[in-house]
Design a protein around this motif. Structure first.
Motif, PDB file in Angstrom:
ATOM      1  N   GLU A   1     -30.433  -5.983 -26.333  1.00 12.62           N
ATOM      2  CA  GLU A   1     -29.170  -6.405 -25.732  1.00 12.62           C
ATOM      3  C   GLU A   1     -28.715  -7.721 -26.355  1.00 12.62           C
ATOM      4  O   GLU A   1     -29.510  -8.628 -26.587  1.00 12.62           O
TER       5      GLU A   1
ATOM      6  N   THR B   1     -27.361 -11.267 -26.346  1.00 11.33           N
ATOM      7  CA  THR B   1     -27.300 -12.393 -25.409  1.00 11.33           C
ATOM      8  C   THR B   1     -26.853 -13.634 -26.180  1.00 11.33           C
ATOM      9  O   THR B   1     -26.793 -13.624 -27.413  1.00 11.33           O
ATOM     10  N   THR B   2     -26.580 -14.675 -25.448  1.00 10.61           N
ATOM     11  CA  THR B   2     -26.195 -15.934 -26.086  1.00 10.61           C
ATOM     12  C   THR B   2     -27.337 -16.455 -26.954  1.00 10.61           C
ATOM     13  O   THR B   2     -27.106 -17.015 -28.025  1.00 10.61           O
TER      14      THR B   2
ATOM     15  N   GLU C   1     -20.100 -18.784 -21.739  1.00  3.57           N
ATOM     16  CA  GLU C   1     -20.037 -17.462 -21.112  1.00  3.57           C
ATOM     17  C   GLU C   1     -21.302 -16.664 -21.430  1.00  3.57           C
ATOM     18  O   GLU C   1     -21.895 -16.818 -22.489  1.00  3.57           O
ATOM     19  N   ASP C   2     -21.692 -15.806 -20.515  1.00  2.00           N
ATOM     20  CA  ASP C   2     -22.878 -14.970 -20.678  1.00  2.00           C
ATOM     21  C   ASP C   2     -22.505 -13.714 -21.459  1.00  2.00           C
ATOM     22  O   ASP C   2     -21.792 -12.847 -20.944  1.00  2.00           O
TER      23      ASP C   2
ATOM     24  N   SER D   1     -24.323 -11.233 -22.279  1.00  6.49           N
ATOM     25  CA  SER D   1     -24.976 -10.002 -21.816  1.00  6.49           C
ATOM     26  C   SER D   1     -24.053  -9.194 -20.899  1.00  6.49           C
ATOM     27  O   SER D   1     -24.258  -7.989 -20.732  1.00  6.49           O
ATOM     28  N   THR D   2     -23.024  -9.825 -20.337  1.00  3.36           N
ATOM     29  CA  THR D   2     -22.091  -9.091 -19.474  1.00  3.36           C
ATOM     30  C   THR D   2     -21.198  -8.149 -20.284  1.00  3.36           C
ATOM     31  O   THR D   2     -20.538  -7.295 -19.711  1.00  3.36           O
ATOM     32  N   LEU D   3     -21.187  -8.289 -21.616  1.00  2.00           N
ATOM     33  CA  LEU D   3     -20.366  -7.422 -22.461  1.00  2.00           C
ATOM     34  C   LEU D   3     -21.033  -6.078 -22.751  1.00  2.00           C
ATOM     35  O   LEU D   3     -20.405  -5.177 -23.303  1.00  2.00           O
ATOM     36  N   CYS D   4     -22.314  -5.951 -22.416  1.00  3.50           N
ATOM     37  CA  CYS D   4     -23.077  -4.708 -22.626  1.00  3.50           C
ATOM     38  C   CYS D   4     -23.077  -4.296 -24.098  1.00  3.50           C
ATOM     39  O   CYS D   4     -22.882  -3.110 -24.423  1.00  3.50           O
TER      40      CYS D   4
END
Length: 108
Positions: A91, A93-94, A59-60, A62-65
């Motif tokens: 930010e 990220t993975t 899962e990415d 960065s989509t969690l902000c």
């Protein structure tokens, strides 16, 4: 507690009492691990473990902000703490998850 222990060290005095394992590790410069966090703050442990599991499943993040900050409440006021210098601008990220985990564990 830190000042008391520091003063005792400076005066070469023994302090009767017990500290948690993660505090000993921090003093000795040893890495603090997930297991140490689980003993102290199980809620944070579960949240970080969920991040790791999300990253492993592809899962990415960065989509969690999320960024390299955490919130701390002191005397009824919430304060945002940067885990690293400029953390509010970094930010999550993975790719930088390991750095985030290390910074968070050092903070806790």
């Amino acid at each position: 507690l830190g000042r008391v222990v520091g003063r005792a060290l400076m005066d070469r005095q023994l302090v009767a009492g017990h500290m948690l394992q993660h505090i000993y590790k921090h003093i000795l410069g040893w890495p603090v691990t997930f297991k140490d966090l689980k003993r102290v703050d199980e809620e944070s442990y579960k949240s970080l473990k969920n991040l790791v599991n999300m990253a492993k499943s592809g899962e990415d993040l960065s989509t969690l902000c999320l960024d390299f900050t955490t919130a701390q409440e002191m005397l009824g006021q919430k304060e945002e703490i940067e885990l690293v210098k400029g953390g509010a601008d970094i930010e999550l990220t993975t790719e930088n998850l390991p750095e985030y985990l290390e910074a968070y564990l050092k903070y806790r």
